[in-house]
Design an enzyme around this catalytic site. Structure first.
Site, PDB file in Angstrom:
ATOM      1  N   ASP A  60       0.854  -1.202   0.000  1.00 49.91           N
ATOM      2  CA  ASP A  60       0.000   0.000   0.000  1.00 49.91           C
ATOM      3  C   ASP A  60       0.883   1.243   0.000  1.00 49.91           C
ATOM      4  O   ASP A  60       1.919   1.274   0.672  1.00 49.91           O
ATOM      5  CB  ASP A  60      -0.852   0.084   1.283  1.00 49.91           C
ATOM      6  N   ASP A  66      -0.280   8.291   7.830  1.00 50.89           N
ATOM      7  CA  ASP A  66      -0.041   6.912   8.311  1.00 50.89           C
ATOM      8  C   ASP A  66       1.266   6.889   9.090  1.00 50.89           C
ATOM      9  O   ASP A  66       1.369   6.331  10.188  1.00 50.89           O
ATOM     10  CB  ASP A  66       0.163   5.939   7.127  1.00 50.89           C
ATOM     11  N   GLU A  89       0.952  -2.410  11.631  1.00 52.93           N
ATOM     12  CA  GLU A  89       0.708  -2.563  10.196  1.00 52.93           C
ATOM     13  C   GLU A  89       1.712  -1.752   9.370  1.00 52.93           C
ATOM     14  O   GLU A  89       2.028  -2.103   8.244  1.00 52.93           O
ATOM     15  CB  GLU A  89      -0.722  -2.066   9.928  1.00 52.93           C
ATOM     16  N   GLU A  90       2.196  -0.670   9.937  1.00 49.22           N
ATOM     17  CA  GLU A  90       3.106   0.195   9.180  1.00 49.22           C
ATOM     18  C   GLU A  90       4.578  -0.065   9.473  1.00 49.22           C
ATOM     19  O   GLU A  90       5.441   0.729   9.120  1.00 49.22           O
ATOM     20  CB  GLU A  90       2.780   1.677   9.437  1.00 49.22           C
ATOM     21  N   ASP A 108      -3.105  -0.950  14.150  1.00 48.01           N
ATOM     22  CA  ASP A 108      -3.250  -0.333  12.834  1.00 48.01           C
ATOM     23  C   ASP A 108      -3.353   1.164  13.150  1.00 48.01           C
ATOM     24  O   ASP A 108      -4.406   1.630  13.579  1.00 48.01           O
ATOM     25  CB  ASP A 108      -4.530  -0.855  12.158  1.00 48.01           C
ATOM     26  N   LEU A 110      -3.475   3.956  11.526  1.00 46.43           N
ATOM     27  CA  LEU A 110      -4.501   4.734  10.819  1.00 46.43           C
ATOM     28  C   LEU A 110      -5.220   3.793   9.867  1.00 46.43           C
ATOM     29  O   LEU A 110      -4.616   3.272   8.922  1.00 46.43           O
ATOM     30  CB  LEU A 110      -3.833   5.890  10.066  1.00 46.43           C
ATOM     31  N   ASP A 111      -6.464   3.548  10.157  1.00 45.82           N
ATOM     32  CA  ASP A 111      -7.264   2.643   9.344  1.00 45.82           C
ATOM     33  C   ASP A 111      -8.151   3.456   8.406  1.00 45.82           C
ATOM     34  O   ASP A 111      -8.814   4.401   8.842  1.00 45.82           O
ATOM     35  CB  ASP A 111      -8.143   1.781  10.257  1.00 45.82           C
ATOM     36  N   GLU A 262      -6.184  -5.950  12.440  1.00 41.12           N
ATOM     37  CA  GLU A 262      -7.573  -5.574  12.145  1.00 41.12           C
ATOM     38  C   GLU A 262      -8.550  -6.671  12.589  1.00 41.12           C
ATOM     39  O   GLU A 262      -9.527  -6.393  13.297  1.00 41.12           O
ATOM     40  CB  GLU A 262      -7.717  -5.294  10.637  1.00 41.12           C
TER      41      GLU A 262
HETATM   42  P1  AHG Z   1      -5.771   0.618   5.891  1.00 38.70           P
HETATM   43  O1  AHG Z   1      -6.169   2.015   5.562  1.00 38.70           O
HETATM   44  O2  AHG Z   1      -5.287   0.451   7.299  1.00 38.70           O
HETATM   45  O3  AHG Z   1      -4.843   0.033   4.887  1.00 38.70           O
HETATM   46  O4  AHG Z   1      -7.075  -0.313   5.929  1.00 38.70           O
HETATM   47  C1  AHG Z   1      -8.082  -0.248   4.986  1.00 38.70           C
HETATM   48  C2  AHG Z   1      -8.841  -1.528   5.038  1.00 38.70           C
HETATM   49  C3  AHG Z   1     -10.173  -1.497   5.762  1.00 38.70           C
HETATM   50  O5  AHG Z   1     -10.275  -0.601   6.793  1.00 38.70           O
HETATM   51  C4  AHG Z   1     -11.180  -1.217   4.676  1.00 38.70           C
HETATM   52  O6  AHG Z   1     -12.428  -1.735   4.984  1.00 38.70           O
HETATM   53  C5  AHG Z   1     -10.568  -1.888   3.485  1.00 38.70           C
HETATM   54  O7  AHG Z   1      -9.170  -1.908   3.716  1.00 38.70           O
HETATM   55  C6  AHG Z   1     -10.854  -1.181   2.214  1.00 38.70           C
HETATM   56  O8  AHG Z   1     -10.240  -1.883   1.208  1.00 38.70           O
HETATM   57  P2  AHG Z   1     -10.612  -1.673  -0.347  1.00 38.70           P
HETATM   58  O9  AHG Z   1     -10.077  -0.333  -0.721  1.00 38.70           O
HETATM   59  O10 AHG Z   1      -9.928  -2.818  -1.010  1.00 38.70           O
HETATM   60  O11 AHG Z   1     -12.111  -1.757  -0.446  1.00 38.70           O
HETATM   61 MN    MN Z   2      -6.676  -0.846   8.303  1.00 35.51          MN
HETATM   62 MN    MN Z   3      -3.668   1.420   8.323  1.00 35.38          MN
END
Ligand code: AHG
Ligand code: MN
Ligand code: MN
Length: 319
Positions: A60, A66, A89-90, A108, A110-111, A262
């Protein structure tokens, strides 16, 4: 309506009363999340949108915030002197903060980071473990969590948590800069009409998920709610009922969401609120809290939500 804040328990009082050993840790989680909330509110004004230019262990794009949230929480936790390890996570690898620390934290920071630049809901997810349970450095598994919680940076900032004895929610009063217990013993509805699921992946899903989507479409009385931050979706379902799923696909049998950061904390919270949580091991549905992580960045499929909604999806796995 007047607030009568003097009648509400503060987060500090709550921790002093039942979990005094964790007072320092919670003081620092509280401080970090208040700073993150304020940083998010002013991100557009202070030029804190955008990416750092690096990618994390999942591939990502890491957002500036983040990185900020991750470093801040680690620094604040280190100051307690009570944390042995932080898994995040980071982070590429976990960090040891204090060899003789009593606790392990998984987080996590920042989710929902894709929501930063568009001014939408985000969260922080955390789990606390007893370091004694993991002396030879095996990875912490969900059913050993002492506490699981999240902070939702929404229209108001809320901290929701469980110590294995129900779920309580605190709302941040920004004037007094304190969290107050506003949602005592959150019990989620047994079922709900809302669901979070990326239907665009329909062709990639295996039969059970396709069967479920066909079924709810035919029934025609549900509503899709997808916040792109599981903290926001889960919070909605805790209050209103419903189901969140990020299932396996033919291409990604291990799906996307992270077991330690998560799935485990959210599963503990949902279970404690009277909901249900299931993962899929490729053959059968299992309790995600029983999965022993082999890698800190392990991902697993997940279905989380009101009991009847989760059972409804589970039926498609049996047929
Ligand atoms: P993060 O921002 O920590 O990477 O997590 C995002 C997660 C979760 O919170 C969310 O429901 C899902 O990833 C969204 O994923 P898509 O963009 O694939 O839908
Ligand atoms: Mn997340
Ligand atoms: Mn995150």
């Amino acid at each position: 309506m007047s607030k009568h804040l003097e009648t509400l328990q503060t987060l500090t009082e709550y921790i002093i009363k039942d979990h005094p050993d964790l007072l320092a840790v919670f003081a620092q989680i509280e401080a970090s999340t208040k700073i993150i909330a304020s940083k998010l509110r002013s991100a557009g004004l202070e030029g804190n949108y955008g990416i750092t230019g690096t990618t994390n262990v999942y591939g990502d794009k890491v957002q500036k915030l983040d990185d900020f949230a991750n470093s801040l929480i680690i620094k604040k936790l280190e100051a307690t002197g009570q944390i042995k390890m932080v898994y995040s996570e980071e982070l590429q690898d976990p960090v040891e903060l204090n060899k003789s620390g009593k606790y392990i934290i998984c987080m996590d920071p920042l989710d929902g980071s894709s929501n930063i630049d568009v001014n939408l809901n985000l969260g922080t997810i955390f789990s606390i473990y007893d370091a004694k349970d993991f002396e030879n450095r095996q990875l912490p598994n969900g059913d050993k969590q002492i506490c699981a919680g999240y902070v939702l940076y929404g229209t108001s900032c809320m901290m929701v948590m469980t110590f294995g004895d129900g779920v309580d929610g605190f709302t941040l009063d920004t004037e007094l800069d304190s969290y107050f217990l506003t949602h005592q013993n959150i019990t989620m509805p047994k079922s709900g009409k809302n669901y979070s699921l990326n239907e665009n992946a329909y062709n990639s899903y295996a039969e059970p998920v396709q069967g479920y989507i066909d079924f709810i479409k035919k029934e025609g009385n549900r509503k899709t709610r997808y916040a792109a931050a599981m903290v926001a979706d889960i919070h909605r379902f805790l209050i209103q009922g419903g189901v969140f799923t990020y299932p396996e696909t033919k291409q990604k049998p291990k799906s996307k969401l992270r077991l330690m950061y998560e799935i485990s904390p959210m599963s503990m919270i949902i279970n404690q609120a009277g909901g249900k949580s299931l993962s899929f091991d490729g053959r059968k549905l299992i309790n995600p809290l029983n999965i022993i992580p082999q890698e800190h960045d392990q991902t697993e499929p997940i279905i989380l939500g009101s009991k009847e909604n989760v059972d409804e999806i589970a039926k498609f796995y049996k047929d």
